[in-house]
Design a protein around this motif. Structure first.
Motif, mmCIF file in Angstrom:
data_model
loop_
_atom_site.group_PDB
_atom_site.id
_atom_site.type_symbol
_atom_site.label_atom_id
_atom_site.label_comp_id
_atom_site.label_asym_id
_atom_site.label_seq_id
_atom_site.Cartn_x
_atom_site.Cartn_y
_atom_site.Cartn_z
ATOM 1 N N UNK A 156 0.953 -1.106 -0.008
ATOM 2 C CA UNK A 156 0.024 -0.025 0.033
ATOM 3 C C UNK A 156 0.687 1.289 -0.011
ATOM 4 N N UNK A 157 1.890 1.286 0.704
ATOM 5 C CA UNK A 157 3.056 2.536 0.982
ATOM 6 C C UNK A 157 3.492 2.389 -0.530
ATOM 7 N N UNK A 158 3.867 1.603 -1.087
ATOM 8 C CA UNK A 158 4.465 1.652 -2.474
ATOM 9 C C UNK A 158 3.749 2.234 -3.610
ATOM 10 N N UNK A 159 2.473 1.733 -3.608
ATOM 11 C CA UNK A 159 1.452 2.427 -4.352
ATOM 12 C C UNK A 159 1.389 3.842 -4.122
ATOM 13 N N UNK A 160 1.131 4.476 -2.809
ATOM 14 C CA UNK A 160 1.152 5.744 -2.509
ATOM 15 C C UNK A 160 2.361 6.468 -3.199
ATOM 16 N N UNK A 161 3.530 5.864 -2.898
ATOM 17 C CA UNK A 161 4.811 6.426 -3.482
ATOM 18 C C UNK A 161 4.856 6.602 -4.773
ATOM 19 N N UNK A 162 4.425 5.431 -5.519
ATOM 20 C CA UNK A 162 4.316 5.772 -7.114
ATOM 21 C C UNK A 162 3.271 6.695 -7.573
ATOM 22 N N UNK A 163 2.214 6.982 -6.985
ATOM 23 C CA UNK A 163 1.198 7.714 -7.148
ATOM 24 C C UNK A 163 1.731 9.309 -7.007
ATOM 25 N N UNK A 164 2.481 9.353 -5.940
ATOM 26 C CA UNK A 164 2.756 10.793 -5.434
ATOM 27 C C UNK A 164 3.931 11.152 -6.579
ATOM 28 N N UNK A 165 4.754 10.117 -6.978
ATOM 29 C CA UNK A 165 5.710 10.345 -8.046
ATOM 30 C C UNK A 165 5.148 10.774 -9.439
ATOM 31 N N UNK A 166 4.219 9.989 -9.635
ATOM 32 C CA UNK A 166 3.581 10.248 -10.958
ATOM 33 C C UNK A 166 2.744 11.693 -10.822
ATOM 34 N N UNK A 167 2.283 11.786 -9.715
ATOM 35 C CA UNK A 167 1.592 13.233 -9.487
ATOM 36 C C UNK A 167 2.526 14.656 -9.778
ATOM 37 N N UNK A 168 3.722 14.284 -9.200
ATOM 38 C CA UNK A 168 4.771 15.370 -9.423
ATOM 39 C C UNK A 168 5.201 15.577 -10.681
ATOM 40 N N UNK A 169 5.446 14.436 -11.341
ATOM 41 C CA UNK A 169 5.737 14.571 -12.684
ATOM 42 C C UNK A 169 4.998 15.243 -13.650
ATOM 43 N N UNK A 170 3.488 14.700 -13.324
ATOM 44 C CA UNK A 170 2.288 15.429 -14.039
ATOM 45 C C UNK A 170 2.464 16.810 -13.876
ATOM 46 N N UNK A 171 2.580 16.999 -12.545
ATOM 47 C CA UNK A 171 2.704 18.885 -12.226
ATOM 48 C C UNK A 171 3.594 19.323 -13.021
ATOM 49 N N UNK A 172 4.888 18.784 -13.221
ATOM 50 C CA UNK A 172 6.099 19.627 -14.141
ATOM 51 C C UNK A 172 5.323 19.553 -15.694
ATOM 52 N N UNK A 173 4.767 18.456 -16.173
ATOM 53 C CA UNK A 173 4.548 18.571 -17.599
ATOM 54 C C UNK A 173 3.339 19.527 -17.810
ATOM 55 N N UNK A 174 2.468 19.674 -16.806
ATOM 56 C CA UNK A 174 1.496 20.568 -17.216
ATOM 57 C C UNK A 174 1.826 22.108 -16.871
ATOM 58 N N UNK A 175 3.117 22.390 -16.386
ATOM 59 C CA UNK A 175 3.735 23.488 -16.026
ATOM 60 C C UNK A 175 2.767 24.543 -15.063
ATOM 61 N N UNK A 176 2.516 23.889 -14.080
ATOM 62 C CA UNK A 176 1.639 24.647 -13.133
ATOM 63 C C UNK A 176 2.511 25.604 -12.623
ATOM 64 N N UNK A 177 1.881 26.831 -12.462
ATOM 65 C CA UNK A 177 2.621 28.277 -11.972
ATOM 66 C C UNK A 177 3.174 27.787 -10.575
ATOM 67 N N UNK A 178 4.652 27.633 -10.469
ATOM 68 C CA UNK A 178 5.356 27.268 -9.363
ATOM 69 C C UNK A 178 5.181 28.118 -8.155
#
Length: 286
Positions: A145-167
């Motif tokens: 369960x923790x590993x799944x959370x970690x992967x989801x957090x990583x994907x969300x972080x990468x997605x936010x970079x792709x979407x170029x959210x105003x940092x």
């Protein structure tokens, strides 16, 4: 959205092979694995040699090592060595990537986490280590369960970079949210002993970072803010509790030392709590 399609999962039921946390005071051999590995730099700084490319890393960085990617750490400071969390796993499949691959097109294979993400990811890492070492029944399911959370957090972080959210706006929002949580904690627990280190531990942030963002948002330090909360509450009690001693009021608002409490009260209001209480009585009886 396109980024959501790109990072969607064909399969996300990870099998974890190992979980480890190490202080990197020695360099490991140049090596690779036949499964993916994620490394999180929890504190300190150093360098990593990844596929013959030397990269600087520091606390808050996430490194992606796909199967066959050679890597090893490089120690740059024995006084401030990296403390690194790493986990090896398999049984994942993201859309548009090979099975058991975490090649998200990031190069070099490093993601620099924003403060809000660093807080969440570090907590997951420490929780996973605790569970891995616990020996409790069902720990394999908790680690999955923790590993799944970690992967989801990583994907969300990468997605936010792709979407170029105003940092800048995003970080301002998260600073404000963190400060509101600190203020709520101080308001609800002012009668207890509270230190900056305790606040930092509860927030999974460093004391230095907490002091910085709190000062930026409120204009004062967390401890000074706590003092004001306590003294305002003390004023209320002095106005309404005629029979109570100064010592008992001091204790109720978080001060065991009545002398220290009286000194602070006079510093902030220009009058001792004893005379403040006396003046209130005189006004009420006038």
């Amino acid at each position: 959205m396109q980024t959501e399609t790109y990072f969607s999962c064909e399969e996300l039921n990870p099998t974890v092979y190992f979980v480890c946390k190490q202080k990197r005071v020695k360099e490991c051999i140049y090596h690779d694995h036949d499964f993916p590995q994620i490394s999180v730099i929890l504190s300190g700084k150093g360098k990593y040699l990844v596929d013959d490319k030397l990269c600087e890393v520091e606390a808050g960085d996430v490194l992606f090592f796909d199967s066959g990617i050679k890597h090893h750490n490089v120690v740059t400071s024995v006084k401030n060595p990296m403390v690194e969390f790493f986990v090896g796993f398999s049984d994942i499949h993201f859309h548009n990537t090979p099975e058991n691959s975490i090649d998200f097109g990031v190069y070099p294979k490093i993601m620099h986490m924003k403060p809000h993400m660093k807080q969440e990811v570090n907590k997951i890492c420490y929780d996973m280590i605790d569970e891995y070492q616990s020996g409790q029944p069902g720990k394999e399911f908790m680690i999955k369960a923790y590993m799944t959370q970690l992967l989801v957090q990583v994907v969300r972080g990468l997605t936010s970079n792709v979407q170029k959210i105003e940092v800048e706006q995003f970080e301002t929002y998260n600073r404000s949210y963190a400060v509101r949580r600190i203020i709520n904690f101080l308001s609800e627990n002012y009668e207890q002993r509270i230190s900056l280190e305790q606040i930092a531990h509860n927030m999974y942030l460093s004391p230095v970072y907490i002091s910085k963002i709190f000062k930026e948002e409120t204009g004062e330090s967390p401890i000074n803010y706590l003092i004001k909360i306590r003294l305002e509450r003390a004023k209320e009690l002095l106005q309404t509790s005629n029979s109570r001693s100064i010592k008992s009021i001091a204790k109720q608002v978080g001060y065991d030392d009545v002398y220290h409490f009286s000194k602070l009260f006079k510093k902030y209001y220009g009058i001792s709590p004893l005379y403040y209480k006396k003046n209130i009585r005189e006004k009420m009886n006038a």
